[in-house]
Design a protein around this motif. Structure first.
Motif, PDB file in Angstrom:
ATOM      1  N   LEU A 128      89.315 149.452   4.396  1.00  0.00           N
ATOM      2  CA  LEU A 128      89.271 150.297   5.595  1.00  0.00           C
ATOM      3  C   LEU A 128      90.645 150.906   5.884  1.00  0.00           C
ATOM      4  O   LEU A 128      90.748 152.079   6.257  1.00  0.00           O
ATOM      5  CB  LEU A 128      88.775 149.485   6.798  1.00  0.00           C
ATOM      6  CG  LEU A 128      88.633 150.250   8.110  1.00  0.00           C
ATOM      7  CD1 LEU A 128      87.700 151.456   7.966  1.00  0.00           C
ATOM      8  CD2 LEU A 128      88.127 149.330   9.199  1.00  0.00           C
ATOM      9  N   LYS A 153      92.806 144.851   9.706  1.00  0.00           N
ATOM     10  CA  LYS A 153      91.500 145.373   9.293  1.00  0.00           C
ATOM     11  C   LYS A 153      91.339 145.091   7.807  1.00  0.00           C
ATOM     12  O   LYS A 153      92.320 144.841   7.118  1.00  0.00           O
ATOM     13  CB  LYS A 153      91.439 146.891   9.498  1.00  0.00           C
ATOM     14  CG  LYS A 153      91.714 147.359  10.887  1.00  0.00           C
ATOM     15  CD  LYS A 153      91.793 148.870  10.908  1.00  0.00           C
ATOM     16  CE  LYS A 153      92.276 149.356  12.267  1.00  0.00           C
ATOM     17  NZ  LYS A 153      92.478 150.791  12.273  1.00  0.00           N
ATOM     18  N   ARG A 160      90.952 153.732   3.476  1.00  0.00           N
ATOM     19  CA  ARG A 160      90.082 154.858   3.848  1.00  0.00           C
ATOM     20  C   ARG A 160      90.667 155.608   5.045  1.00  0.00           C
ATOM     21  O   ARG A 160      90.679 156.830   5.078  1.00  0.00           O
ATOM     22  CB  ARG A 160      88.670 154.377   4.152  1.00  0.00           C
ATOM     23  CG  ARG A 160      87.717 155.515   4.528  1.00  0.00           C
ATOM     24  CD  ARG A 160      86.268 155.130   4.407  1.00  0.00           C
ATOM     25  NE  ARG A 160      85.822 154.997   3.036  1.00  0.00           N
ATOM     26  CZ  ARG A 160      85.551 156.011   2.206  1.00  0.00           C
ATOM     27  NH1 ARG A 160      85.704 157.245   2.615  1.00  0.00           N
ATOM     28  NH2 ARG A 160      85.142 155.790   0.992  1.00  0.00           N
ATOM     29  N   GLU A 161      91.181 154.882   6.026  1.00  0.00           N
ATOM     30  CA  GLU A 161      91.780 155.522   7.201  1.00  0.00           C
ATOM     31  C   GLU A 161      93.014 156.335   6.813  1.00  0.00           C
ATOM     32  O   GLU A 161      93.233 157.426   7.329  1.00  0.00           O
ATOM     33  CB  GLU A 161      92.118 154.490   8.273  1.00  0.00           C
ATOM     34  CG  GLU A 161      90.898 153.954   8.980  1.00  0.00           C
ATOM     35  CD  GLU A 161      91.209 152.848   9.977  1.00  0.00           C
ATOM     36  OE1 GLU A 161      92.368 152.357  10.016  1.00  0.00           O
ATOM     37  OE2 GLU A 161      90.293 152.471  10.723  1.00  0.00           O
ATOM     38  N   ARG A 162      93.823 155.790   5.902  1.00  0.00           N
ATOM     39  CA  ARG A 162      95.019 156.512   5.455  1.00  0.00           C
ATOM     40  C   ARG A 162      94.620 157.765   4.682  1.00  0.00           C
ATOM     41  O   ARG A 162      95.223 158.830   4.851  1.00  0.00           O
ATOM     42  CB  ARG A 162      95.904 155.593   4.600  1.00  0.00           C
ATOM     43  CG  ARG A 162      97.124 156.260   4.033  1.00  0.00           C
ATOM     44  CD  ARG A 162      98.071 156.765   5.106  1.00  0.00           C
ATOM     45  NE  ARG A 162      99.230 157.375   4.471  1.00  0.00           N
ATOM     46  CZ  ARG A 162     100.126 158.097   5.076  1.00  0.00           C
ATOM     47  NH1 ARG A 162     100.041 158.298   6.374  1.00  0.00           N
ATOM     48  NH2 ARG A 162     101.133 158.610   4.418  1.00  0.00           N
ATOM     49  N   ALA A 184      91.865 159.432   5.073  1.00  0.00           N
ATOM     50  CA  ALA A 184      91.328 160.377   6.058  1.00  0.00           C
ATOM     51  C   ALA A 184      92.455 161.075   6.808  1.00  0.00           C
ATOM     52  O   ALA A 184      92.380 162.278   7.087  1.00  0.00           O
ATOM     53  CB  ALA A 184      90.403 159.641   7.036  1.00  0.00           C
ATOM     54  N   GLU A 185      93.504 160.325   7.120  1.00  0.00           N
ATOM     55  CA  GLU A 185      94.664 160.909   7.802  1.00  0.00           C
ATOM     56  C   GLU A 185      95.323 161.981   6.925  1.00  0.00           C
ATOM     57  O   GLU A 185      95.612 163.082   7.380  1.00  0.00           O
ATOM     58  CB  GLU A 185      95.662 159.805   8.128  1.00  0.00           C
ATOM     59  CG  GLU A 185      96.916 160.253   8.830  1.00  0.00           C
ATOM     60  CD  GLU A 185      97.900 159.104   9.031  1.00  0.00           C
ATOM     61  OE1 GLU A 185      99.114 159.368   9.018  1.00  0.00           O
ATOM     62  OE2 GLU A 185      97.471 157.940   9.187  1.00  0.00           O
TER      63      GLU A 185
END
Length: 154
Positions: A98, A94, A101-103, A105-106
């Motif tokens: 992104l 990805k 951002r996903e990390r 958010a986690e």
């Protein structure tokens, strides 16, 4: 490197990696080295001579490539002997932003779960909308900070 320089470097790297992510490269079942050698009509003996190695070494290298047990140096030498350029890259599945951002958010989700649990124990539970707003704020704060902190396990 400061945060602005890091973001710029990430953007430049992403620009170079994006086309690679679109490629659907499937490794030939018997490996790239053997596939290219055979496509060139080159025998193991001929490639061995070009590499300055024993013919049995070529078969061993080809098998090692398939099993993942060869070295980059060896593959680079074999590629050069076949007039090829050896390419080695990590291609993120990805876009890098992104992944960050996903990390974030986690990690924010983990922090918020602990906070929510504590607040519930104290009978001060927050509304879901407040929790979600705080989670978004936390994600943005984490992304504005050093990305290294995202990869620390708490």
């Amino acid at each position: 490197m400061n945060a602005r320089q890091t973001a710029l470097a990430r953007k430049q790297l992403e620009r170079r990696l994006a086309p690679l992510r679109e490629l659907d490269l499937m490794t030939p079942p018997r490996g790239w080295m053997k596939a290219i050698r055979e496509a060139l009509g080159m025998s193991t003996r001929q490639l061995a001579a070009r590499m300055g190695a024993a013919p049995s070494r070529i078969s061993a290298i080809e098998k090692a490539e398939v099993s993942g047990a060869t070295t980059i140096k060896t593959l680079r030498e074999a590629a050069a002997a076949m007039n090829c350029t050896f390419v080695y890259a990590f291609v993120p599945a990805k876009p890098l932003d992104l992944i960050l951002r996903e990390r974030a958010a986690e990690k924010a989700g983990q922090d918020m779960a602990r906070l929510d649990h504590t607040m519930q124990l104290e009978n001060q539970a927050l509304l879901r909308s407040d929790l979600e707003e705080e989670r978004r704020r936390l994600v943005d704060a984490m992304l504005a900070d050093s990305p290294r902190r995202l990869w620390e396990d708490d």
